[in-house]
Scaffold this motif. Structure first.
Motif, PDB file in Angstrom:
ATOM      1  N   ASN A 205       0.843  -1.195   0.000  1.00 38.92           N
ATOM      2  CA  ASN A 205       0.000   0.000   0.000  1.00 38.92           C
ATOM      3  C   ASN A 205       0.879   1.246   0.000  1.00 38.92           C
ATOM      4  O   ASN A 205       2.116   1.173   0.023  1.00 38.92           O
ATOM      5  CB  ASN A 205      -0.957  -0.011   1.186  1.00 38.92           C
ATOM      6  CG  ASN A 205      -0.240  -0.181   2.525  1.00 38.92           C
ATOM      7  OD1 ASN A 205       0.787   0.452   2.780  1.00 38.92           O
ATOM      8  ND2 ASN A 205      -0.771  -1.062   3.375  1.00 38.92           N
ATOM      9  N   GLN A 206       0.225   2.410   0.005  1.00 32.16           N
ATOM     10  CA  GLN A 206       0.959   3.672  -0.048  1.00 32.16           C
ATOM     11  C   GLN A 206       1.877   3.858   1.151  1.00 32.16           C
ATOM     12  O   GLN A 206       3.008   4.336   1.014  1.00 32.16           O
ATOM     13  CB  GLN A 206      -0.030   4.838  -0.130  1.00 32.16           C
ATOM     14  CG  GLN A 206      -0.753   4.946  -1.462  1.00 32.16           C
ATOM     15  CD  GLN A 206      -1.726   6.111  -1.480  1.00 32.16           C
ATOM     16  OE1 GLN A 206      -2.259   6.503  -0.454  1.00 32.16           O
ATOM     17  NE2 GLN A 206      -1.955   6.670  -2.663  1.00 32.16           N
ATOM     18  N   LEU A 209       4.961   1.770   0.661  1.00 30.94           N
ATOM     19  CA  LEU A 209       5.833   2.345  -0.363  1.00 30.94           C
ATOM     20  C   LEU A 209       6.652   3.495   0.212  1.00 30.94           C
ATOM     21  O   LEU A 209       7.851   3.620  -0.053  1.00 30.94           O
ATOM     22  CB  LEU A 209       4.999   2.831  -1.548  1.00 30.94           C
ATOM     23  CG  LEU A 209       4.625   1.801  -2.612  1.00 30.94           C
ATOM     24  CD1 LEU A 209       3.697   2.418  -3.642  1.00 30.94           C
ATOM     25  CD2 LEU A 209       5.869   1.256  -3.292  1.00 30.94           C
ATOM     26  N   GLY A 210       5.995   4.355   1.007  1.00 35.03           N
ATOM     27  CA  GLY A 210       6.700   5.476   1.598  1.00 35.03           C
ATOM     28  C   GLY A 210       7.777   5.052   2.576  1.00 35.03           C
ATOM     29  O   GLY A 210       8.836   5.687   2.670  1.00 35.03           O
ATOM     30  N   ALA A 236      -1.743   3.383  -6.277  1.00 41.34           N
ATOM     31  CA  ALA A 236      -0.969   3.889  -5.144  1.00 41.34           C
ATOM     32  C   ALA A 236      -0.020   4.994  -5.587  1.00 41.34           C
ATOM     33  O   ALA A 236       0.072   6.056  -4.935  1.00 41.34           O
ATOM     34  CB  ALA A 236      -0.200   2.749  -4.484  1.00 41.34           C
ATOM     35  N   LEU A 237       0.694   4.775  -6.679  1.00 40.79           N
ATOM     36  CA  LEU A 237       1.649   5.771  -7.162  1.00 40.79           C
ATOM     37  C   LEU A 237       0.944   7.044  -7.617  1.00 40.79           C
ATOM     38  O   LEU A 237       1.403   8.161  -7.351  1.00 40.79           O
ATOM     39  CB  LEU A 237       2.482   5.187  -8.306  1.00 40.79           C
ATOM     40  CG  LEU A 237       3.495   4.108  -7.907  1.00 40.79           C
ATOM     41  CD1 LEU A 237       4.098   3.466  -9.144  1.00 40.79           C
ATOM     42  CD2 LEU A 237       4.601   4.710  -7.040  1.00 40.79           C
ATOM     43  N   GLY A 239      -1.898   8.179  -6.521  1.00 41.73           N
ATOM     44  CA  GLY A 239      -2.360   8.867  -5.322  1.00 41.73           C
ATOM     45  C   GLY A 239      -1.247   9.591  -4.586  1.00 41.73           C
ATOM     46  O   GLY A 239      -1.491  10.567  -3.877  1.00 41.73           O
ATOM     47  N   LEU A 240      -0.003   9.116  -4.772  1.00 41.60           N
ATOM     48  CA  LEU A 240       1.141   9.748  -4.110  1.00 41.60           C
ATOM     49  C   LEU A 240       1.747  10.870  -4.948  1.00 41.60           C
ATOM     50  O   LEU A 240       2.749  11.472  -4.548  1.00 41.60           O
ATOM     51  CB  LEU A 240       2.215   8.693  -3.816  1.00 41.60           C
ATOM     52  CG  LEU A 240       1.864   7.673  -2.724  1.00 41.60           C
ATOM     53  CD1 LEU A 240       2.843   6.507  -2.736  1.00 41.60           C
ATOM     54  CD2 LEU A 240       1.850   8.351  -1.352  1.00 41.60           C
ATOM     55  N   TYR A 242       3.058  10.530  -8.066  1.00 42.99           N
ATOM     56  CA  TYR A 242       4.202  10.077  -8.865  1.00 42.99           C
ATOM     57  C   TYR A 242       3.986  10.427 -10.340  1.00 42.99           C
ATOM     58  O   TYR A 242       2.859  10.370 -10.851  1.00 42.99           O
ATOM     59  CB  TYR A 242       4.396   8.566  -8.696  1.00 42.99           C
ATOM     60  CG  TYR A 242       5.581   8.020  -9.450  1.00 42.99           C
ATOM     61  CD1 TYR A 242       6.870   8.194  -8.967  1.00 42.99           C
ATOM     62  CD2 TYR A 242       5.416   7.340 -10.655  1.00 42.99           C
ATOM     63  CE1 TYR A 242       7.958   7.702  -9.651  1.00 42.99           C
ATOM     64  CE2 TYR A 242       6.500   6.843 -11.351  1.00 42.99           C
ATOM     65  CZ  TYR A 242       7.773   7.027 -10.847  1.00 42.99           C
ATOM     66  OH  TYR A 242       8.846   6.550 -11.539  1.00 42.99           O
TER      67      TYR A 242
END
Length: 360
Positions: A205-206, A209-210, A236-237, A239-240, A242
């Motif tokens: 999940n996000q 990843l962080g 996920a990417l 939403g972050l 990227y």
């Protein structure tokens, strides 16, 4: 067998599809997963890009099957080539390999092909994300970077059901122990019985990843695995924040977006009711069909065998030359613009518009 080494100053010969591959070893990796190592009996070397794939002709009962597998070895080790395969439920070709293919046996193969490679996207930092057997191109690219002798900067994330299902775990941990720039991150859904797991557990999940790659915005991302997994990574990417122009993925299954794609206004749409005809020049066979049929389906209706793998324009196994006529081709990256300019088409996703002659 002993494969002859090229002598200093001698001309180097590279393997091509005219020579069969000989299996020289089978290495169990995980449940229903094994690595098959092949050499060219002539001693020819293998040239390819890390992350590319080959298509194997598997002589299963009832006729050959063509299955596409990513090369798990690295071109920096050109004396042999390996594919690492996982048998899914209901598998025919891969199950045959696990049950039947043994050292000394020879099979035909085509390739290497594919554009999923870090070679085309040089970067200072990489983030490799994979699940299950999607780890194979990441293994090839990571080994290649390791063999260059420089210190790479790679965060390597792999997701599996259990720790015992992680393919290449020991090999990757050995590589990571030799250089400072390869960071391994394992994520499992559940632990193995009586074997405590202290790493990441659950679904990627996000937040994970962080934690795994705090500088993910600076990294070139390569992703491979089942489509639902890759969709989750894309979500996920995105939403972050990227930059998805730096995201690359490999899949031998069509995505939902591809299945629902509609023709553009400039696209010529075949008429399923219109009659067409395909002449197969090498076989001397002409087969009637409709514009809604593919060249591959027409060949099979005529009793001809054009090698094919994915059947939706990704792997490039069914590439043949079009000698005359017009086709409607909607592919998914399995053929280059240069090949199209040279007259090649993919039989699995090309529909004849009227009379067409192909070299098959």
């Amino acid at each position: 067998m002993t494969v002859p080494l090229p002598l200093p100053g001698a001309a180097v010969r590279y393997w091509d599809a005219t020579e069969m591959l000989e299996c020289v070893s089978v290495i169990p990796e995980a449940p229903d997963v094994a690595t098959f190592c092949f050499v060219a009996p002539s001693g020819a070397l293998f040239a390819y890009l890390p992350g590319q794939f080959v298509t194997l002709e598997l002589p299963v009962p009832g006729g050959p099957l063509y299955r596409t597998y990513t090369i798990s070895s690295s071109p920096s080790r050109p004396l042999s080539i390996t594919v690492t395969v996982k048998a899914q439920k209901g598998s025919i070709g891969t199950r045959w390999m696990l049950d039947t293919l043994r050292p000394g046996m020879r099979i035909r193969a085509t390739g290497p092909l594919g554009s999923f490679t870090s070679h085309h996207h040089p970067a200072e930092k990489y983030l490799f994300i994979s699940a299950g057997s999607g780890i194979t191109p990441m293994m090839s690219m990571t080994t290649y970077m390791y063999d260059l002798g420089r210190i790479p900067d790679v965060v390597f994330i792999n997701c599996a059901r259990r720790p015992s299902d992680i393919v290449f775990r020991e090999r990757l941990e050995h590589i990571a122990s030799r250089v400072d720039g390869i960071k391994l991150r394992w994520v499992v859904e559940d632990s193995d019985r009586y074997q405590p797991w202290t790493g990441y557990q659950g679904f990627l999940n996000q937040l994970m990843l962080g934690l795994m790659a705090p500088d993910y915005l600076e990294r070139e991302v390569f992703c491979c695995g089942p489509e639902p997994f890759m969709q989750a990574v894309r979500d996920a990417l995105t939403g972050l924040g990227y930059d998805m122009a730096r995201y690359h993925q490999e899949s031998f299954h069509p995505s939902l977006a591809e299945e629902q794609a509609l023709p553009t206004a400039d696209d010529v749409v075949p008429d399923d009711a219109a009659q067409a005809e395909v002449e197969f020049s090498l076989s001397g066979v002409t087969q009637s069909c409709t514009e809604g049929d593919t060249i591959l389906a027409t060949a099979r209706a005529a009793g001809l065998n054009i090698p094919s793998g994915c059947t939706f324009g990704v792997c490039g196994t069914c590439r043949i030359r079009k000698l005359s006529g017009q086709v409607h081709m909607v592919h998914n990256g399995g053929i280059t613009d240069e090949d199209i300019e040279d007259g090649y088409i993919l039989a699995c996703c090309s529909q004849p518009m009227g009379r067409v002659e192909v070299e098959a």
